[in-house]
Design an enzyme around this catalytic site. Structure first.
Site: not given
Ligand code: PEP
Length: 275
Positions: A25-27, A117, A119, A187, A193, A233, A254-255
């Site tokens: 997920n590049w956001k 999500h 967010e 999640e 994050g 994470s 994500g990141g």
């Molecule tokens: C996400 O936002 O879907 C996610 C898993 O982020 P991160 O891996 O950065 O925690």
């Protein structure tokens, strides 16, 4: 001795095999030029590693503005990376400024759509009903909604880990046809994050509870074939510990999905799983 004692035991059904999905997920990162460069490098890295996409599926979820460029690259170079979108309108068409419809995404060979999500639930006020309607729009247009569920830190303290994810999944299912293919992403909001992932044991406990919801609402076949991802994470050092859990079938990242080498290593988790 009764007859039952002399009968051979009926053959056991083989355990259900679910193809793990590693989803990036590049956001709101990467313009379309950066997106093309990234996907090219990812494909080279996975080719070098002789990645078997049939064994572990890999998907990227770029921002809307990148989708056409990435689709063109995937199609021209016949790359087996799946394409996903990060959101979809619950409406089919019309006066919805800024929205993108499921049929538009389908035309771009989009296979997956993230809905719910945290967010978007938190930052855009999306409630369970909106999430369910978006999931339905994706499924009705022939794509697979990746339904995100997860508890906040306060929820965790008040209700434990599974209650809110179970509630969110149950609500989303009420909007979906019984045979709709879905992916679920567990999640925990506090893990996203933060550098503080859930333990594999907690993620498994919630994965098991979510699968029980599917079993109760949709029956064994759907419960056994639906993939449940962990997200929050996630990184190459911890992905294998989630993948060892019987009810987890991949990761929403994500990141760490923004770094080619790291994301490629995550996709190759079978090389670092020890039983
Ligand atoms: C996400 O936002 O879907 C996610 C898993 O982020 P991160 O891996 O950065 O925690």
């Amino acid at each position: 001795m009764n007859d039952a004692a002399t009968q051979p035991a009926p053959p056991q059904a083989p355990p259900v095999k679910r193809t793990p999905l590693i989803a990036g997920n590049w956001k709101m990162n990467f313009d379309h030029l950066q997106a093309i460069a990234f996907v090219q490098k990812l494909a080279w890295s996975l080719k070098d590693a002789q990645h078997n996409y049939g064994e572990v599926e890999v998907a990227v979820f770029p921002p809307f503005t990148d989708l056409r460029s990435v689709q063109t690259l995937l199609s021209a170079d016949k790359l087996p990376v799946a394409l996903g979108a990060q959101d979809v309108s619950p409406h089919e068409s019309g006066a919805y400024t800024g929205d993108v419809s499921a049929s538009m995404l389908k035309k771009l060979d989009t296979r997956y759509i993230i809905v719910g999500h945290s967010e978007r639930r938190g930052g855009h006020g999306e409630n369970d009903e909106t999430v369910g309607l978006k999931a339905r729009a994706a499924a009705n247009a022939g794509m697979v909604p990746v339904i995100c569920v997860g508890e906040t830190a306060a929820d965790l303290e008040e209700h434990g880990a599974a209650a809110i994810p179970v509630q969110q999944l149950t609500a989303a299912l009420t909007h979906l046809a019984a045979d709709a293919e879905i992916v679920i992403a567990y999640e925990p909001v506090w893990a996203i994050g933060s550098g503080d992932p859930a333990t594999p044991e907690q993620a498994e406990e919630v994965g098991r509870a979510l699968r029980e919801v599917l079993r109760a609402e949709r029956g064994d076949a759907v419960a056994d074939r639906t993939r449940i991802l962990y997200g929050g994470s996630g990184a190459s050092q911890n992905v294998a510990s989630y993948m060892k859990q019987p009810n987890l079938d991949g990761a929403l990242v994500g990141g760490a999905s923004l770094k080619v080498d790291e994301f490629s290593r995550i996709a190759q988790f079978t090389k670092h799983v020890t039983v």
